[in-house]
Motif scaffolding. Sequence first.
Motif, PDB file in Angstrom:
ATOM      1  N   ALA A   1       0.524  -1.190   0.104  1.00 20.48           N
ATOM      2  CA  ALA A   1      -0.115  -0.122   0.123  1.00 20.48           C
ATOM      3  C   ALA A   1       0.565   1.371   0.357  1.00 20.48           C
ATOM      4  CB  ALA A   1      -1.018  -0.084   1.227  1.00 20.48           C
ATOM      5  N   ARG A   2       2.115   1.004   0.599  1.00 16.45           N
ATOM      6  CA  ARG A   2       3.323   2.233   0.609  1.00 16.45           C
ATOM      7  C   ARG A   2       3.859   2.468  -0.432  1.00 16.45           C
ATOM      8  NH1 ARG A   2       4.491   7.371   3.103  1.00 16.45           N
ATOM      9  NH2 ARG A   2       6.539   7.197   3.475  1.00 16.45           N
TER      10      ARG A   2
ATOM     11  N   LYS B   1       4.271   6.017  -5.585  1.00 14.35           N
ATOM     12  CA  LYS B   1       4.759   5.398  -6.430  1.00 14.35           C
ATOM     13  C   LYS B   1       5.916   4.771  -6.564  1.00 14.35           C
ATOM     14  CE  LYS B   1       2.343   8.616  -8.924  1.00 14.35           C
ATOM     15  NZ  LYS B   1       1.058   8.882  -7.636  1.00 14.35           N
ATOM     16  N   ILE B   2       6.494   3.911  -5.879  1.00 14.59           N
ATOM     17  CA  ILE B   2       7.264   2.712  -6.022  1.00 14.59           C
ATOM     18  C   ILE B   2       6.969   1.276  -6.531  1.00 14.59           C
ATOM     19  CG2 ILE B   2       9.484   1.755  -4.405  1.00 14.59           C
ATOM     20  CD1 ILE B   2       8.858   4.587  -2.667  1.00 14.59           C
TER      21      ILE B   2
ATOM     22  N   ALA C   1       5.900  -4.767  11.859  1.00 22.93           N
ATOM     23  CA  ALA C   1       6.040  -3.829  11.623  1.00 22.93           C
ATOM     24  C   ALA C   1       6.002  -3.181  10.189  1.00 22.93           C
ATOM     25  CB  ALA C   1       6.897  -3.335  12.254  1.00 22.93           C
ATOM     26  N   LEU C   2       6.131  -3.592   9.001  1.00 23.78           N
ATOM     27  CA  LEU C   2       6.036  -3.242   8.214  1.00 23.78           C
ATOM     28  C   LEU C   2       4.767  -3.289   7.180  1.00 23.78           C
ATOM     29  CD1 LEU C   2       7.930  -3.159   5.155  1.00 23.78           C
ATOM     30  CD2 LEU C   2       7.746  -5.024   4.536  1.00 23.78           C
TER      31      LEU C   2
ATOM     32  N   SER D   1       0.155 -12.999  -1.639  1.00 20.45           N
ATOM     33  CA  SER D   1      -1.083 -12.229  -0.603  1.00 20.45           C
ATOM     34  C   SER D   1      -1.114 -10.952  -1.012  1.00 20.45           C
ATOM     35  CB  SER D   1      -1.560 -12.642   0.163  1.00 20.45           C
ATOM     36  OG  SER D   1      -0.755 -11.498   1.574  1.00 20.45           O
ATOM     37  N   GLY D   2       0.027 -10.319  -1.788  1.00 18.80           N
ATOM     38  CA  GLY D   2      -0.546  -9.069  -2.404  1.00 18.80           C
ATOM     39  C   GLY D   2      -0.196  -7.773  -1.040  1.00 18.80           C
ATOM     40  N   LYS D   3      -0.003  -8.426   0.088  1.00 14.98           N
ATOM     41  CA  LYS D   3       0.608  -7.098   0.983  1.00 14.98           C
ATOM     42  C   LYS D   3       1.985  -6.673   1.276  1.00 14.98           C
ATOM     43  CE  LYS D   3      -2.968  -9.486   4.172  1.00 14.98           C
ATOM     44  NZ  LYS D   3      -2.527 -10.670   5.310  1.00 14.98           N
ATOM     45  N   LEU D   4       3.359  -7.057   0.367  1.00  9.40           N
ATOM     46  CA  LEU D   4       4.043  -6.484   0.446  1.00  9.40           C
ATOM     47  C   LEU D   4       4.844  -6.569  -0.859  1.00  9.40           C
ATOM     48  CD1 LEU D   4       6.123  -8.941   3.308  1.00  9.40           C
ATOM     49  CD2 LEU D   4       5.100  -6.388   3.888  1.00  9.40           C
ATOM     50  N   LYS D   5       5.596  -5.679  -1.328  1.00 11.06           N
ATOM     51  CA  LYS D   5       5.803  -5.761  -2.975  1.00 11.06           C
ATOM     52  C   LYS D   5       7.540  -6.181  -2.947  1.00 11.06           C
ATOM     53  CE  LYS D   5       5.524  -2.581  -7.204  1.00 11.06           C
ATOM     54  NZ  LYS D   5       5.245  -3.543  -7.915  1.00 11.06           N
TER      55      LYS D   5
END
Length: 324
Positions: free
Chosen positions: A131-132, A137-138, A195-196, A217-221
């Motif tokens: 999300a971040r 836009k990273i 935390a991330l 799951s798409g929570k982390l890129k």
Amino acid sequence: MNRRNLLLLSVAAAAAAASPALHAQSSAPIRLVVPYAPGGPLDVTARALAERVRDSLGTVIIDNKAGAGGNIGADVIAKAAPDGLTIGLAATATHAVNPWLYSRMPYDAAKDFAGITQMVRVPNVLVVNAARAQELKINTVADLVAYAKANPAKLNYGSGGNGSAGHLAGEMFKQKAGIYALHIPYRGASPAQLALLAGEVDFNIDNLAAAAPNIKSGKLKALAVTSAQESPMLPGVPALSASYPGFSIDTWWGLVAPAGTPKPVIAKLNKAFVDALKAPETKTRFDALLAEPVPTTPEQFDAFMAAERAKYQQVVKASGAKVD
């Protein structure tokens, strides 16, 4: 008894006395010391190999000796009799990082061990909160570096603690990229990942096995892996070495014996464990842990550990991390 029989008995007795380790190894169980608690990847892979070498080596008993970042278990291996009946795991922490991280070490990582074979390599991965990343836009490493340079002192990253693999990899990334990001240590890799996920930190460099479920799951890129080449376990994700030549930080572990273990004993252990590592069943089992089997000769593993110690000496010094 005639002279010929006496001579044969004498020769046999001399041979047995000359190679007590080989004789003992054929009848007594082997203790494989794992310097970490049961249930983790190092323990699971050690147990898997212990099962596969039973036919060639006999019973191999796993002995977990956790504590002091792996130093307690590694010291047990270092101080064991060099007879091939006590062997154990050497890992990134115990044999490459800890010698520079700890002010006092109970063993000498360079002199107290004899390599048997490397076992495993697991890539680490640079991950951002999905999300971040969308908000800022990273989408690539270049995007992250550009954001850091355009917004000095606004980025932070988490790790499992001062001197942890994630901390040192983060410091190396900052040096190579010429950026600043505040390091926030947590009490373990799991709290750092939480935390991330919660958005408390902007990026982590985590073990792929630990990060993979949240990547899927798409929570982390995932922006990059830290291995020298791309990982088949994370297709389409580039290696950081593509942007920063020579960047290579993997999590690894392998088998060692106490220094002074006879070479024929080392050779026998190497053959048994290398055959086990090459078995298709082993690869299938390790794939579930996102771990790549890496069978080597004893000489190759010794050279690899020496190179890793030299690399981490510089990384630990630059990070300023220290454990008294």
